[in-house]
Motif scaffolding. Structure first.
Motif, PDB file in Angstrom:
ATOM      1  N   ALA A  13       2.636  13.121  -4.795  1.00  0.00           N
ATOM      2  CA  ALA A  13       2.158  14.042  -3.768  1.00  0.00           C
ATOM      3  C   ALA A  13       0.655  13.986  -3.571  1.00  0.00           C
ATOM      4  N   GLU A  14       0.014  12.854  -3.870  1.00  0.00           N
ATOM      5  CA  GLU A  14      -1.415  12.758  -3.726  1.00  0.00           C
ATOM      6  C   GLU A  14      -1.850  13.000  -2.276  1.00  0.00           C
ATOM      7  N   TRP A  15      -1.001  12.583  -1.359  1.00  0.00           N
ATOM      8  CA  TRP A  15      -1.359  12.695   0.061  1.00  0.00           C
ATOM      9  C   TRP A  15      -1.437  14.150   0.511  1.00  0.00           C
ATOM     10  N   GLU A  73       0.828  -1.210   0.000  1.00  0.00           N
ATOM     11  CA  GLU A  73       0.000   0.000   0.000  1.00  0.00           C
ATOM     12  C   GLU A  73       0.857   1.253   0.000  1.00  0.00           C
ATOM     13  N   LEU A  74       1.847   1.254   0.909  1.00  0.00           N
ATOM     14  CA  LEU A  74       2.676   2.453   1.029  1.00  0.00           C
ATOM     15  C   LEU A  74       3.457   2.702  -0.253  1.00  0.00           C
ATOM     16  N   LEU A 108      -0.924   8.179   5.926  1.00  0.00           N
ATOM     17  CA  LEU A 108      -0.798   9.120   4.825  1.00  0.00           C
ATOM     18  C   LEU A 108      -1.689  10.335   4.948  1.00  0.00           C
ATOM     19  N   TYR A 109      -2.879  10.157   5.493  1.00  0.00           N
ATOM     20  CA  TYR A 109      -3.834  11.259   5.448  1.00  0.00           C
ATOM     21  C   TYR A 109      -4.141  11.876   6.806  1.00  0.00           C
ATOM     22  N   LEU A 124      -6.270   0.404   6.413  1.00  0.00           N
ATOM     23  CA  LEU A 124      -6.605   1.475   7.355  1.00  0.00           C
ATOM     24  C   LEU A 124      -5.346   2.137   7.908  1.00  0.00           C
ATOM     25  N   LEU A 125      -4.353   1.302   8.215  1.00  0.00           N
ATOM     26  CA  LEU A 125      -3.132   1.856   8.801  1.00  0.00           C
ATOM     27  C   LEU A 125      -2.420   2.754   7.799  1.00  0.00           C
ATOM     28  N   SER A 126      -2.331   2.294   6.556  1.00  0.00           N
ATOM     29  CA  SER A 126      -1.640   3.119   5.559  1.00  0.00           C
ATOM     30  C   SER A 126      -2.403   4.415   5.324  1.00  0.00           C
TER      31      SER A 126
END
Lengths: 245, 55, 222
Positions: free
Chosen positions: C21-23, C12-13, C105-106, C99-101
């Protein structure tokens, strides 16, 4: 017991059962509604505190009760449809949602019409009012999600889950709002006298029964139509259609 | 209770009558919607069965 | 199971790393929403200080709403969600990695930015600390309920408006608990009980919501 299950599991039996009983339902509805309206508006004495304004109770309390009762019915049928996969339960769940939403809407409108003369404002952020408003949003979310999913199988499952999740959250929301509210402004006006005179109470009970009957009548109407559509290829439906024309 | 008192509802007429009117209005609306739903579905089924006969 | 979880998390990461840079978008959105409020309300110090906590919480909700619809959407589209569901082993490693990722990220960037934003609203250090504490306890609940909403609206058309309708009513208890915590702390009243409630809610959500999420995701795939 066996006869009962047959009524609810065999579509044809269910259809017959509903059509046999619906005239009685309608009669009882008109009777209780008529008595409730006439006795509530004309014969019940005016309240010593609120005068004639209290008469809104005869439409407000039944719709608020039904608003919560129908959500409970939706959750029960949602559980049944998830666990036992009974088509009838799914139908009852999906039909109940718009009816319940309209009862919730009525509870909100009549509540604010009652609140204006009694509290002086159309709306206060009282725990009960806020919970009913959120209940209304839960109904709307249920209807909106159902409307936005096109695959019927997934739609029924997802809708059932939504009903259950909403139901679990109702007490959490209610108690948090209650707690929030008491922190902000102390005890609100108590609207209900603990004891209520019989001449006021009987019309109220009659109206509650009338509202519940009206829900049942609407449910039966739509259920009949949906059963016919579901079984549209069966011979008995064709026969009924011939009878109707 | 005379008729005038009944109309004015002891000064609360502006709140009591709209409340009852909204309830009866929504009841009527729901009733009509249910009837229309039934009619629509019966028409739909008839179309399907007619198609079958034509074929 | 743990190994699967590690692999999935790394995967995922990596995907997010490649998207670049989507995050940043939800983070900037959060910042922007917060800085709109002084224009809308007033730049008076006392008004801003009073409403700071509420504004920050609402902005966090909105930025979550921005990014949540994407949570399972891409996996559904490329079919990998169906693969995870079909496998005989549990769906839990996938859900927890996802969920963790997402949180890394967000949500965590938003939390890191919060003290700075709170300074813009003249909040004292003590209140900032309490606000952060409630955010740390509350954001897992927000994320879990949000993921539930994302799974429920997975197959729906125009899911982001619908998502708001589904999850915002469920967010009300969290908002009430967290914001009252901050308010009480500002009046130097004890807040232990409230924090305990929030923590309990968080624990229950972590324990129960993934179970529901599993069943709902399976419906969404078939």
């Amino acid at each position: 017991m066996q006869r009962l299950t047959r009524y609810f599991l065999v579509p044809q039996q269910c259809y017959r059962f509903i059509t046999d009983w619906s005239p009685w339902l309608t009669g009882a509805f008109l009777l209780t509604l008529g008595y409730g309206l006439i006795a509530g508006l004309c014969f019940a004495p005016a309240d010593y505190q609120q005068g004639d304004g209290f008469r809104i109770i005869y439409v407000h309390v039944p719709s608020a009760l039904l608003a919560m009762g129908i959500y409970t019915i939706m959750t029960t049928t949602a559980l049944i449809s998830l666990v036992f996969r009974i088509k009838l339960a799914t139908l009852v769940m999906q039909i109940s949602a718009p009816i319940g939403a309209s009862f919730t809407f009525l509870a909100l409108i009549t509540g604010s019409l009652w609140g204006k003369p009694m509290w002086g404002t159309w709306w206060i952020w009282d725990a009960r009012l806020t919970s009913v408003l959120i209940l209304f949003f839960l109904y709307l979310a249920f209807i909106a999600v159902r409307a936005a999913i096109s695959d019927p199988w997934a739609r029924d499952r997802i809708a059932a889950w939504m009903a259950i999740i909403g139901f679990i959250n109702i007490p959490i929301i209610h108690y948090s709002v209650l707690w929030w509210n008491t922190l902000h402004q102390g005890a609100t006006l108590t609207v209900f006298n603990p004891s209520i005179a019989p001449s006021m109470l009987y019309p109220l009970l009659s109206m509650i029964i009338a509202f519940a009957l009206f829900y049942l009548i609407l449910l039966c109407q739509r259920l009949c139509a949906d059963i016919l559509y579901q079984e549209r290829k069966a011979a008995w439906v064709q026969e009924i259609l011939h009878e109707l024309t | 209770m005379n008729l005038h008192e009944f109309y004015t509802m002891g000064g609360y007429a502006a709140y009591v009558w709209p409340a009852f009117a909204v309830v009866l209005g929504i009841f009527g609306g729901q009733w009509i919607l249910a009837k229309r739903h039934r009619r629509k579905i019966i028409l739909k089924i008839k179309e399907v069965s007619c198609d079958k006969i034509i074929k | 199971m743990l190994k699967q979880f590690k692999i999935l998390l790394e995967h995922e990461l990596k995907i997010h790393y490649r998207h670049g840079a989507e995050w940043l978008t939800p983070l900037v959105f959060y910042w922007l929403v917060v800085s709109l409020f002084p224009f809308a309300l007033s730049s008076t110090q006392s008004i801003l200080r009073q409403s700071a906590a509420g504004i920050i919480w609402i902005a966090l909700l909105l930025s979550l709403l921005m990014s949540l619809p994407r949570l399972f959407q891409s996996d559904l589209k490329d079919g990998s969600l169906a693969q995870y569901c079909l496998r005989t082993s549990s769906l839990m490693p996938y859900i927890s990695a996802k969920l963790l990722s997402y949180a890394v990220l967000y949500i965590i960037p938003c939390l890191l930015l919060t003290p700075l934003l709170a300074l813009l609203f003249y909040l004292p250090a003590h209140s900032i600390f309490i606000l952060l504490l409630t955010l740390c306890l509350g954001s897992p609940i927000l994320l879990l309920i949000g993921s539930l909403g994302a799974a429920l609206t997975l197959k729906a058309r125009e899911s982001s408006a619908l998502l708001a309708l589904v999850i915002f009513p469920l967010y009300i208890p969290v908002l009430i608990l967290a914001l009252n915590c901050v308010n009480l702390a500002e009046q130097n009243l004890p807040i232990g009980a409230l924090l305990a409630y929030l923590a309990a809610y968080c624990c229950v959500a972590i324990a129960l919501i993934p179970l529901a999420l599993k069943s709902i995701l399976k419906i969404g795939v078939t």
